[in-house]
Design a protein around this motif. Structure first.
Motif, mmCIF file in Angstrom:
data_model
loop_
_atom_site.group_PDB
_atom_site.id
_atom_site.type_symbol
_atom_site.label_atom_id
_atom_site.label_comp_id
_atom_site.label_asym_id
_atom_site.label_seq_id
_atom_site.Cartn_x
_atom_site.Cartn_y
_atom_site.Cartn_z
ATOM 1 N N UNK A 45 0.841 -1.198 0.000
ATOM 2 C CA UNK A 45 0.000 0.000 0.000
ATOM 3 C C UNK A 45 0.879 1.252 0.000
ATOM 4 N N UNK A 46 0.642 2.199 -0.917
ATOM 5 C CA UNK A 46 1.375 3.467 -0.861
ATOM 6 C C UNK A 46 1.048 4.223 0.420
ATOM 7 N N UNK A 47 2.033 4.903 0.975
ATOM 8 C CA UNK A 47 1.799 5.693 2.190
ATOM 9 C C UNK A 47 0.718 6.744 1.960
ATOM 10 N N UNK A 48 0.625 7.245 0.736
ATOM 11 C CA UNK A 48 -0.362 8.280 0.431
ATOM 12 C C UNK A 48 -1.802 7.757 0.449
ATOM 13 N N UNK A 49 -1.971 6.438 0.486
ATOM 14 C CA UNK A 49 -3.318 5.859 0.489
ATOM 15 C C UNK A 49 -3.630 5.124 1.788
ATOM 16 N N UNK A 50 -2.795 5.316 2.788
ATOM 17 C CA UNK A 50 -2.979 4.566 4.027
ATOM 18 C C UNK A 50 -4.270 4.969 4.756
ATOM 19 N N UNK A 51 -4.655 6.244 4.640
ATOM 20 C CA UNK A 51 -5.903 6.666 5.284
ATOM 21 C C UNK A 51 -7.106 5.997 4.632
ATOM 22 N N UNK A 52 -7.027 5.814 3.312
ATOM 23 C CA UNK A 52 -8.104 5.114 2.610
ATOM 24 C C UNK A 52 -8.188 3.664 3.080
ATOM 25 N N UNK A 53 -7.031 3.034 3.266
ATOM 26 C CA UNK A 53 -7.010 1.666 3.776
ATOM 27 C C UNK A 53 -7.534 1.604 5.205
ATOM 28 N N UNK A 54 -7.111 2.560 6.003
ATOM 29 C CA UNK A 54 -7.519 2.589 7.419
ATOM 30 C C UNK A 54 -9.028 2.753 7.564
ATOM 31 N N UNK A 55 -9.653 3.401 6.597
ATOM 32 C CA UNK A 55 -11.077 3.673 6.694
ATOM 33 C C UNK A 55 -11.969 2.514 6.282
ATOM 34 N N UNK A 56 -11.371 1.398 5.867
ATOM 35 C CA UNK A 56 -12.159 0.256 5.416
ATOM 36 C C UNK A 56 -12.398 -0.736 6.557
ATOM 37 N N UNK A 57 -13.527 -1.419 6.480
ATOM 38 C CA UNK A 57 -13.848 -2.422 7.498
ATOM 39 C C UNK A 57 -12.965 -3.656 7.350
ATOM 40 N N UNK A 58 -12.587 -3.956 6.109
ATOM 41 C CA UNK A 58 -11.763 -5.131 5.837
ATOM 42 C C UNK A 58 -10.289 -4.750 5.995
ATOM 43 N N UNK A 59 -9.529 -5.583 6.702
ATOM 44 C CA UNK A 59 -8.107 -5.311 6.906
ATOM 45 C C UNK A 59 -7.276 -6.498 6.398
ATOM 46 N N UNK A 60 -6.215 -6.232 5.659
ATOM 47 C CA UNK A 60 -5.303 -7.323 5.275
ATOM 48 C C UNK A 60 -4.627 -7.908 6.513
ATOM 49 N N UNK A 61 -4.133 -9.116 6.369
ATOM 50 C CA UNK A 61 -3.404 -9.742 7.466
ATOM 51 C C UNK A 61 -2.008 -9.148 7.607
ATOM 52 N N UNK A 62 -1.426 -8.728 6.479
ATOM 53 C CA UNK A 62 -0.096 -8.119 6.464
ATOM 54 C C UNK A 62 -0.104 -6.956 5.487
ATOM 55 N N UNK A 63 0.662 -5.921 5.782
ATOM 56 C CA UNK A 63 0.749 -4.750 4.911
ATOM 57 C C UNK A 63 2.214 -4.381 4.707
ATOM 58 N N UNK A 64 2.561 -4.138 3.458
ATOM 59 C CA UNK A 64 3.856 -3.555 3.128
ATOM 60 C C UNK A 64 3.635 -2.104 2.750
#
Length: 256
Positions: A45-64
């Motif tokens: 995940x790009x650092x610039x899109x981390x807030x978009x990822x954080x706002x989702x109900x679904x979370x990956x098991x691992x993130x790079x």
């Protein structure tokens, strides 16, 4: 299977696939449910899109986390296990490591040009090499990629690979007018370097039968050493590597 285990990171958010976050997460969760051992089940995940990822109900098991911002964002609430970043011009890797100051358990991989030799890499830090991109000039020559692999093998430096590795075997891409590196070529080139041989010839070959026979002849110790060096590579298409390995007879099934 040790040669291919946890080999492929999910780079679906990046070009050329460039999925929307919802699409990327949906595909990622399908891959996680299938549980194929060739996949790392790590979403890049790009650092610039981390807030978009954080706002989702679904979370990956691992993130790079791929740094494309000036500062490292707060990621303490996310399962980030590695961070990847470009090495700024005229900056020693030791300086960059000190500036980023990542928390324990998070590995740093620093992207450098494939042909750049003579770097000092602090213990616990890895390198990253770009194997292609959207234009022909992004594809490093075989000699440069071989030099990078030899450096990592000689100095016991782990590395990750990114971009351009769309298929297992080296092949010509007429749309870009360039030979694309194959991920199986790359993997076997690391095996060659581990055993003290020049990896260039394996990187260069397009002989499918020769590569398959080589893969079948890799012993367990070499495979383990090679995979300690080549940590994983990012693929925007997570099904293509499985389909290629299955078609070559190197894994039993493309999906489980």
């Amino acid at each position: 299977m040790i040669l291919y285990a946890a080999l492929v990171d999910d780079a679906g958010l990046f070009p050329p696939t460039s999925l929307h976050m919802d699409e990327a997460l949906a595909r990622h969760m399908r891959d996680l449910e299938s549980g194929h051992p060739v996949l790392t089940h790590r979403l890049l995940c790009p650092a610039s899109r981390i807030e978009r990822l954080r706002g989702k109900d679904v979370r990956p098991r691992r993130v790079g986390l791929i740094l494309d911002t000036d500062e490292v964002p707060d990621f303490g609430d996310l399962p980030v296990d590695l961070v990847e970043t470009l090495l700024p011009p005229d900056t020693p890797i030791e300086t960059l490591v000190g500036e980023l100051s990542l928390p324990p358990g998070v590995r740093l991989f620093v992207e450098i040009p494939a042909g750049r030799p003579g770097l000092s890499v602090p213990p616990g830090t890895g390198l990253k090499v770009r194997c292609g991109g959207t234009t022909a000039d992004k594809f490093p020559p075989v000699e440069h990629l071989a030099q990078f692999i030899r450096f990592c093998a000689d100095n016991d430096v782990p590395f990750k690979a990114t971009a351009g590795l769309h298929h297992a075997i080296r092949h010509f891409d007429p749309s870009l007018g360039v030979d694309r590196h194959g991920f199986l070529n790359l993997l076997l080139a690391v095996c060659e370097a581990v055993e003290g041989r020049d990896p260039a010839s394996v990187l260069r070959t397009t002989d499918v039968g020769h590569l398959v026979r080589m893969a079948g002849g890799v012993n367990e110790d070499t495979a383990e050493q090679a995979r300690r060096l080549l940590v994983s590579y990012g693929s925007c298409n997570t099904s293509a590597p499985l389909e290629d390995l299955h078609a070559l007879g190197l894994i039993e099934e493309a999906r489980r």
